[in-house]
Design an enzyme around this catalytic site. Structure first.
Site, PDB file in Angstrom:
ATOM      1  N   GLY A  82       0.789  -1.228   0.000  1.00 40.31           N
ATOM      2  CA  GLY A  82       0.000   0.000   0.000  1.00 40.31           C
ATOM      3  C   GLY A  82       0.821   1.277   0.000  1.00 40.31           C
ATOM      4  N   ASP A 111      15.313   8.411  -8.650  1.00 39.84           N
ATOM      5  CA  ASP A 111      16.069   8.102  -7.429  1.00 39.84           C
ATOM      6  C   ASP A 111      17.055   9.225  -7.069  1.00 39.84           C
ATOM      7  OD1 ASP A 111      17.486   7.364  -9.693  1.00 39.84           O
ATOM      8  OD2 ASP A 111      18.583   5.765  -8.691  1.00 39.84           O
ATOM      9  N   HIS A 175      25.221   8.593 -19.088  1.00 35.84           N
ATOM     10  CA  HIS A 175      24.272   7.831 -18.266  1.00 35.84           C
ATOM     11  C   HIS A 175      23.051   7.540 -19.141  1.00 35.84           C
ATOM     12  CE1 HIS A 175      22.511   6.181 -14.760  1.00 35.84           C
ATOM     13  NE2 HIS A 175      21.727   7.189 -14.436  1.00 35.84           N
ATOM     14  N   ASP A 229      29.757   5.413  -8.169  1.00 35.53           N
ATOM     15  CA  ASP A 229      28.540   4.643  -8.447  1.00 35.53           C
ATOM     16  C   ASP A 229      28.812   3.130  -8.449  1.00 35.53           C
ATOM     17  OD1 ASP A 229      26.287   3.491  -9.628  1.00 35.53           O
ATOM     18  OD2 ASP A 229      26.537   4.511 -11.564  1.00 35.53           O
ATOM     19  N   ASN A 269      14.654   7.475 -20.854  1.00 30.29           N
ATOM     20  CA  ASN A 269      15.815   7.264 -21.708  1.00 30.29           C
ATOM     21  C   ASN A 269      15.648   7.965 -23.065  1.00 30.29           C
ATOM     22  OD1 ASN A 269      18.095   6.353 -23.047  1.00 30.29           O
ATOM     23  ND2 ASN A 269      18.074   4.398 -21.948  1.00 30.29           N
ATOM     24  N   ALA A 400      21.080  -1.286 -23.085  1.00 28.79           N
ATOM     25  CA  ALA A 400      22.423  -1.029 -22.563  1.00 28.79           C
ATOM     26  C   ALA A 400      22.258  -0.382 -21.199  1.00 28.79           C
ATOM     27  CB  ALA A 400      23.191  -0.099 -23.500  1.00 28.79           C
ATOM     28  N   SER A 401      23.009  -0.851 -20.240  1.00 28.44           N
ATOM     29  CA  SER A 401      22.916  -0.296 -18.891  1.00 28.44           C
ATOM     30  C   SER A 401      23.453   1.142 -18.864  1.00 28.44           C
ATOM     31  CB  SER A 401      23.712  -1.169 -17.927  1.00 28.44           C
ATOM     32  OG  SER A 401      23.799  -0.543 -16.666  1.00 28.44           O
ATOM     33  N   HIS A 403      24.992   2.248 -16.180  1.00 24.13           N
ATOM     34  CA  HIS A 403      25.977   2.281 -15.104  1.00 24.13           C
ATOM     35  C   HIS A 403      27.269   1.571 -15.507  1.00 24.13           C
ATOM     36  CE1 HIS A 403      23.034   3.772 -12.159  1.00 24.13           C
ATOM     37  NE2 HIS A 403      22.173   3.028 -12.839  1.00 24.13           N
ATOM     38  N   HIS A 425      25.826   4.352  -3.779  1.00 15.50           N
ATOM     39  CA  HIS A 425      24.772   3.986  -4.721  1.00 15.50           C
ATOM     40  C   HIS A 425      24.749   2.481  -4.968  1.00 15.50           C
ATOM     41  CE1 HIS A 425      22.231   4.103  -8.314  1.00 15.50           C
ATOM     42  NE2 HIS A 425      21.879   5.311  -7.933  1.00 15.50           N
ATOM     43  N   ASP A 478       2.046   7.506   1.373  1.00 16.28           N
ATOM     44  CA  ASP A 478       0.909   6.609   1.161  1.00 16.28           C
ATOM     45  C   ASP A 478      -0.284   7.503   0.877  1.00 16.28           C
ATOM     46  OD1 ASP A 478      -1.185   4.844   1.357  1.00 16.28           O
ATOM     47  OD2 ASP A 478      -0.399   3.799   3.101  1.00 16.28           O
TER      48      ASP A 478
END
Lengths: 590, 590
Positions: A82, A111, A175, A229, A269, A400-401, A403, A425, A478
């Site tokens: 919840g 984030d 990134h 990172d 992205n 592709a990542s 990071h 991170h 919440d």
């Protein structure tokens, strides 16, 4: 002012240490009022992002000055039923608000920016970030009615910001979102490099490779500490270039032949979306975009010049029926199998605007974030049952990542050559692996520090150590409640979801001590056993008996009666069903 | 009787088809009473294991004879809160019990034996399986008080069982549990091969490689259909031999030096446990076993001769404190990060008998099953925070799958050369991929059939097609209740876990139509907002007003009052909190 130090050799360190010793010994004898010559110190407090993925937030402190890097959110785990979002605990920031000179945001992912609006509702601090990041932050602030109440300062890589005693330079990094930066943080105690989220992409889509030379220059000057990172610290090798994904799209769009193409990807992205648009354009297909966050990104990206959209290629989703399948590409959200996302709705035949047919060709351009594997698998299965060809996971290079993997991380350490290394991170396993990489690069084990959330560490030229803790942790959002869901509520929710609830309700004459009406039994979420009615009758009889016994005892302490009813019915239910529903006796007194 | 057919050439098929045509045309003319010569037919009903991982159950039917292969369970997903197990719907079996000649169980994993006890409680059918499988089934039946009520028949690979018109030969296969078999099912309609779960291990721990020659012999005779394990159909290459894991143990046990070693693995993998014991023995370490299922496996495995335990090497877990760390190996459950497992308890410092220290060396000898990644990651993080070195996932070859990868699957198809191919045991994406592999091997697309759960298909020499459906699906076991948890209960649980519950309780004079006591508001699992008391008061006032209005209207239809109270309070709560708790009005009449 930037106080450029170089890494001390063993001998130099020895001399320094001797000098300090000498000063300390002599000073009191000569003049008691003369302060001892202290080493310059800088402090770092970790308010989020350590031992977790998400809600990154770091606070730097030099003497009376403080500033913050990032203010992100985390998405709730299954352990938090919840809960919508998790944000950092802002107590320490609020307690020190007059010392905080600003917030620098490294890039526009949730984030790193998702907690900002909640913080800025409580304290007014200027926010510094690059153009796209500011654009995305503006959207957040608008949602929360804060848009013109906060000072937003747009800056560029290689710009310098002065925040009290701190001077910070932004350094361009690659990134999975454009306009990401790392930071070179300078204060009299030394230079600290915080990479932000980064990868090394030698062929980035926008042609703008990570500014490794600048990291190297700082390395040459001498860096006190590197915060880097750790997300991909477990993955060997180098991170694939985003451009490879574009090449895969070229191949797959050809393979799709005259089918309609649907590509699911992360909403943020921009480069991925750019590549889809480019390949669609080259093959004469129109592009429709579905999903609020993607639509927003395309709008902001185009406005700010990060997305280059050829004329007339974008069409509204409502008009797709006017085009044949082989002239269409649909870009959609839902690459993580999120239950309410557009792709999931399409897969289960619940999307109002897109109906999946065997003439669709679906590319899931993402890898599942840990914990989402099962949801993504469910969407793939559902699509396949509709006869659709689905390209997913590692079948082609469709993701592709963002990071850096191990070799890239080592390269960063090798360029920056920090005295102290602090992996950030990541979960513990990522931080540990990153620390091992630093160790393998020759950084002394005692100069590598794995911090916990809430820790304050102090760095000088001669030590790195923990000096205290600050309030920190998870605050749950919440609905409209922020921080209003506690463990009691969450435990109740978990228990209710496991075993359900049985309510025993009775009306009682408070003076006479007898039952006027009831007890009645109401259950929700509780297993229906075969002889359910019988069991509920037995529970009612039991409640009657317990109440009567208490009546006979002439006590009329209704709280203890309630406890007894709860215990007895709990025992009965466990015996008959091997289940422990929540038992809730409610007595109305008249 | 086994009616060994060979694959027909095009010409032969043509001739056959002509003959049939001729017969059909002529017969009626000559003698109306003569039945038409029909093709022999065999039917297969899929009661579980199609489009899902788990609860495998297949039913074969030839004329009046039926038999069952496997009767497994599935573990509940997050969508099934509070459910312990999921078993197949047995309706079709119960409806046809007098026609069912037996159950053959291919191996002793839960997804193949876990539903047996629930079935055998309802119908008495003899069970056929190999020695270890029978041993494990016995344990299940004992738990359910069925041990001497069911006929258990122990058989060996290459043995034949006659079940009515069916004759079945067991064929030895490799898997992650010993004594697994595939089946060659013969009836007048032809030969059907069902592989069961299998891998091809050319260097198995017990030296007993899969009986590929026997599969090849059937291939030469001519196989009507192949039902093959699709679990790893997405993975390219060949499956690693279990023996490689032993070699990794040798390396890692050396690297662990003088630390205590803890290995987590699947409880049923006897060969894995054997290898751990062997390496421990070679290095002079004692072995302690933790976890009920592992202890049971070691007991059964040793009794039946599947586990070779050197004298005095096993020690009770309570005595580990008598041995130095470098003389110990602990084998534990919890390789999937299961919350109640021994390893999870150790990681979080909650295990009564094992306390983790930095002198522990933990090997997680498993890969996370999709959906468990996050739990496993959590255990790894927690162990690392205690300073432990953890070997997990793909860091070393500490796990080998028990299922055949693409090249092995293709080899099986190539040996068996079936006319029809039916991928089984997998989700849609696995079945589809397996079907593609079969297509690439030259099997005609129209001879490849992807079935749904509940389908009955019919196979003859000239067609494979769906001929009907039978009752099938998920039956939930929740505590002692079997099939007693329905969608209403599950939906209630989900809603309760998301938003909690608000109860509005009042005592009402049924004749006068007025409130005697209350309404009172009780909440559980509902977000506490800042002005919670105020909100609850507002809810109470609102309930009062709604009841009063209804009283004024002189209707006294308490059900409609309840509905109105529910709607109004729901609206208030959503407005104030953006949450939709379950609203439960309870009115007591006096």
């Amino acid at each position: 002012m930037t106080n450029q130090k170089k890494v001390l050799t063993g001998d130099e360190r020895k001399r320094n240490s001797k000098r300090r010793y000498y000063t300390k010994k002599r000073a009191p004898k000569k003049a008691a009022s003369l302060p001892p010559v202290e080493q310059e110190k800088v402090r770092i407090s970790f308010l989020g992002g350590m031992n977790e993925i998400g809600k990154n937030m770091t606070l730097y402190e030099y003497k009376s000055d403080m500033f913050i890097v990032d203010c992100g959110l985390a998405f709730p785990t299954a352990e938090l039923p919840g809960v919508d979002l998790v944000i950092p605990d802002f107590t320490h920031v609020i307690n020190n608000q007059e010392r905080i000179r600003g917030i620098i945001v490294t890039h526009g992912h949730e984030d790193h920016i998702g907690g900002l609006a909640y913080l800025l509702k409580q304290v007014n601090i200027p926010v510094y970030a690059t153009k796209l990041t500011i654009g995305l932050i503006k959207g957040k602030l608008e949602e929360h009615g804060l848009l013109n109440k906060v000072k937003l300062v747009e800056i560029k890589p290689r710009d310098n910001i002065t925040l009290g005693s701190f001077n910070i330079e932004l350094i361009h990094v690659n990134h999975s979102i454009p306009d990401a930066v790392g930071l070179a943080i300078r204060c009299p105690a030394g230079i600290i490099i915080q990479t932000g989220d980064f990868k090394i992409d030698t062929t980035p889509v926008d042609g703008d490779m990570i500014d490794l030379p600048r990291f190297a220059e700082y390395g040459k000057k001498g860096v006190l500490a590197l915060l880097s990172d750790s997300t991909n610290a477990e993955r060997p090798g180098c991170t694939m270039s985003e451009k490879n994904v574009g090449e895969s799209f070229e191949l797959l769009f050809r393979k799709a032949k005259n089918k309609r193409i649907i590509v699911a990807t992360f909403a943020s992205n921009i480069h991925r979306v750019q590549q889809i648009i480019d390949v669609a354009n080259a093959r004469g297909r129109k592009v429709a975009v579905i999903g609020r966050s993607l639509e927003n990104l395309v709008k902001v990206g185009e406005e700010l010049g990060y997305l280059n959209v050829p004329k007339n290629i974008l069409i509204p989703i409502d008009t797709i029926k006017n085009y044949p399948d082989d002239k269409l590409v649909i870009i959609t959200t839902g690459s993580q199998g999120e239950p309410m996302s557009a792709l999931t709705k399409m897969a289960f035949g619940e999307h109002r605007k897109v109906t999946i047919t065997p003439n669709d060709y679906v590319i899931i351009s993402a890898t599942p974030i840990p914990g989402n594997e099962k949801m993504v698998g469910g969407v793939v299965n559902a699509l396949m049952k509709r006869g659709v060809e689905v390209i997913y996971e590692k079948m082609y290079e469709v993701h592709a990542s963002g990071h850096a993997c191990q070799e890239d991380l080592k390269l960063m350490i090798g360029l920056v050559k920090p005295k102290y290394f602090i992996p950030v991170h990541g979960e513990q396993k990522h931080l540990m692996k990153h620390a091992q990489l630093a160790g393998a690069m020759g950084i002394d084990e005692k100069n590598i520090y794995i911090a916990e959330i809430g820790e304050t560490i102090e760095l000088t030229d001669s030590y790195i150590k923990k000096v205290g803790t600050v309030p920190s942790g998870d605050v749950y959002v919440d609905g409209l409640g922020v921080g209003d869901v506690g463990n009691v509520v969450l435990n109740d929710r978990k228990r209710l979801s496991q075993d359900g609830l049985i309510i025993v309700v009775a009306t009682i004459d408070a003076h006479g001590g007898y039952v006027v009406s009831g007890p009645d039994i109401v259950s929700r979420g509780f297993v229906y056993v075969k002889d359910n009615e019988e069991l509920m009758n037995a529970a009612r009889d039991l409640a009657c008996r317990v109440i009567d016994e208490q009546y006979d005892s002439k006590y009329h302490d209704w709280n203890s009666v309630k406890t007894k009813v709860r215990d007895e019915i709990s025992r009965l239910m466990y015996e008959k069903t091997k289940r422990s529903p929540m038992i809730l006796p409610i007595f109305m007194e008249i």
